[in-house]
Design a protein around this motif. Sequence first.
Motif, short mmCIF file in Angstrom:
data_model
loop_
_atom_site.label_atom_id
_atom_site.label_comp_id
_atom_site.label_asym_id
_atom_site.label_seq_id
_atom_site.Cartn_x
_atom_site.Cartn_y
_atom_site.Cartn_z
N GLN A 1 0.86 -1.18 0.00
CA GLN A 1 0.00 0.00 0.00
C GLN A 1 0.89 1.23 0.00
O GLN A 1 2.04 1.19 0.48
CB GLN A 1 -0.91 0.04 1.23
N VAL A 2 0.36 2.32 -0.51
CA VAL A 2 1.01 3.62 -0.38
C VAL A 2 -0.02 4.62 0.11
O VAL A 2 -1.24 4.37 0.07
CB VAL A 2 1.64 4.11 -1.70
N VAL A 3 0.46 5.75 0.57
CA VAL A 3 -0.41 6.79 1.12
C VAL A 3 -0.94 7.66 -0.02
O VAL A 3 -0.17 8.19 -0.83
CB VAL A 3 0.37 7.66 2.13
N HIS A 4 -2.26 7.80 -0.06
CA HIS A 4 -2.93 8.66 -1.04
C HIS A 4 -3.69 9.76 -0.29
O HIS A 4 -4.38 9.47 0.69
CB HIS A 4 -3.90 7.85 -1.90
N ALA A 5 -3.56 11.00 -0.74
CA ALA A 5 -4.20 12.13 -0.05
C ALA A 5 -5.19 12.83 -0.97
O ALA A 5 -4.86 13.18 -2.11
CB ALA A 5 -3.14 13.12 0.42
N VAL A 6 -6.40 13.01 -0.47
CA VAL A 6 -7.41 13.85 -1.12
C VAL A 6 -7.46 15.14 -0.31
O VAL A 6 -7.69 15.10 0.91
CB VAL A 6 -8.79 13.17 -1.15
N VAL B 1 4.73 10.39 3.82
CA VAL B 1 4.50 11.37 2.76
C VAL B 1 3.62 10.74 1.67
O VAL B 1 3.92 9.66 1.17
CB VAL B 1 5.83 11.84 2.16
N PRO B 2 2.52 11.40 1.28
CA PRO B 2 1.66 10.83 0.23
C PRO B 2 2.42 10.62 -1.07
O PRO B 2 3.23 11.45 -1.49
CB PRO B 2 0.57 11.90 0.07
N ARG B 3 2.15 9.46 -1.70
CA ARG B 3 2.74 9.14 -3.00
C ARG B 3 1.84 9.55 -4.15
O ARG B 3 2.29 9.61 -5.30
CB ARG B 3 3.00 7.64 -3.08
N SER B 4 0.57 9.79 -3.87
CA SER B 4 -0.37 10.26 -4.90
C SER B 4 -1.34 11.24 -4.27
O SER B 4 -1.57 11.23 -3.05
CB SER B 4 -1.11 9.08 -5.55
N TRP B 5 -1.89 12.11 -5.13
CA TRP B 5 -2.71 13.22 -4.63
C TRP B 5 -3.95 13.40 -5.50
O TRP B 5 -3.94 13.07 -6.68
CB TRP B 5 -1.92 14.54 -4.67
N ARG B 6 -4.98 13.95 -4.88
CA ARG B 6 -6.13 14.46 -5.62
C ARG B 6 -6.56 15.74 -4.95
O ARG B 6 -6.88 15.75 -3.75
CB ARG B 6 -7.29 13.45 -5.61
N LEU B 7 -6.54 16.84 -5.69
CA LEU B 7 -6.91 18.15 -5.14
C LEU B 7 -8.33 18.49 -5.57
O LEU B 7 -8.70 18.34 -6.75
CB LEU B 7 -5.95 19.23 -5.64
#
Length: 463
Positions: free
Chosen positions: A408-413, A439-445
């Motif tokens: 798993q990796v960290v994803h941030a919305v 630290v998030p590896r992927s993002w959604r703003l």
Amino acid sequence: MTSVPIGRAFELLADAAPDAVAVRCGDAVLTRRELDAESNRVARAWAGRVGHDDLVTIALPNGLDVVLACVATWKLGATPQPMSPRLGSREREAILDLVRPALVVDEAFAAGGLERSTDDSPLPALSASSWKAPTSSGSTGRPKIVRAGAAATVDPGGQVAPFVPRQAVQLVAGPLFHAAPFAYAMRGLMTGHELVVMPRFDAAEALRTIERHHVTWAVLVPTMMHRIWRLPDRETHDVSSLESVLHLGARCPPWLKRGWLEWLGPERVVEVYAGTESQGLAMISGPEWLERPGSVGRGVSGSEFMIVRPDGTRAEAGELGEIVMRRDGPPTYSYVGERPPDRDGWHSLGDAGWTDADGYLYVADRLDDVIVTGGVKVHPADVEAVLEEHPDVRSSVVVPRDDAERGQVVHAVVDVDRSDVTEATLLAWARARLDPEKVPRSWRLVRHPLRDDTGKVRRRHHR
């Protein structure tokens, strides 16, 4: 004064101070006498459909009608079952199939005002075997109907809990269909509080309301605290009437908690950790928190907390594990349609945490929300607290994403309030403040709220 049926308590409060304000919402106001008389009329209109110990589903937005509906239900010796009016049809029908209420009071039913009789004379003093039956938030799965173990009686001159004032002008900032705002508002109302109900939470309006109505007590969640804190003119508002703020419902980021303690003063901020089921309550004052930053306190009202390992054995002080709790006396709740898990009298909210050597409790995160990335456990609340400290971030939700290499990796919305805030901006902010695995590896703003007015979020929708 001794305990009486809740319906009778409103009569006694009206007799003691008939012209005192019981509840206001916007420009609409009900005095104690008006609340007593109007709820009698509503109850008499429903009397042919609602009997003793029936459930009445109340799915109304904040306003005078939801208060009148609850008081009328208690006067009939029935139990109010608050439910969100925003539920989708499938979830709503699933709840109603379980509850099988005698009456559903929703916006369609109450269109044009609640049905009333012309007779406002007192009703027989009846008390239901349970004073409330709210639904859980559903943030960790399908909502449950939680029937309170306490009967529908109250001492109108008593104190609801050690952290609830006997007399107050109470700001009701959260939706009354949610368990915590419902419990504190209604317990306050039946013990003499004046309720100042917001139709919907708005940070700037909350401060104006406190100032305008000299609010003395407010119940908030960290999401509300964050929105208020970000107001550019926050310090221009007069909040000197506030004697105490109670916050609960989610882990409060330490930077935000410390800011509120400095703004209002430590003696005016209290935190409570509890669930809808009231299986255990922990409390901590502001001065205590400064001595033990991050703690939610120790058990109150006969509550005991323990940390257990995955094998069920008791953890040592400082060791992370599952938080379980129990409380003196008879069961505080039962579920409608299913049985509570039996763990030899101990109950769980599904949270992970630890206690220190003095028994103070610390909450890490929900057990189901923990992200395991490359063998390292990451608590989303730790990451969210750092992201939400950024001045252009209004809220965030951190969830796992599957990854072939790391599991798993960290994803941030992230909800941002400026279009020029980029992933690179937030990545630099996170890298400067978080361990590498957090630290998030992927993002959604996004540009819309991620949490409701109670601070709840359904993480599965973001996975």
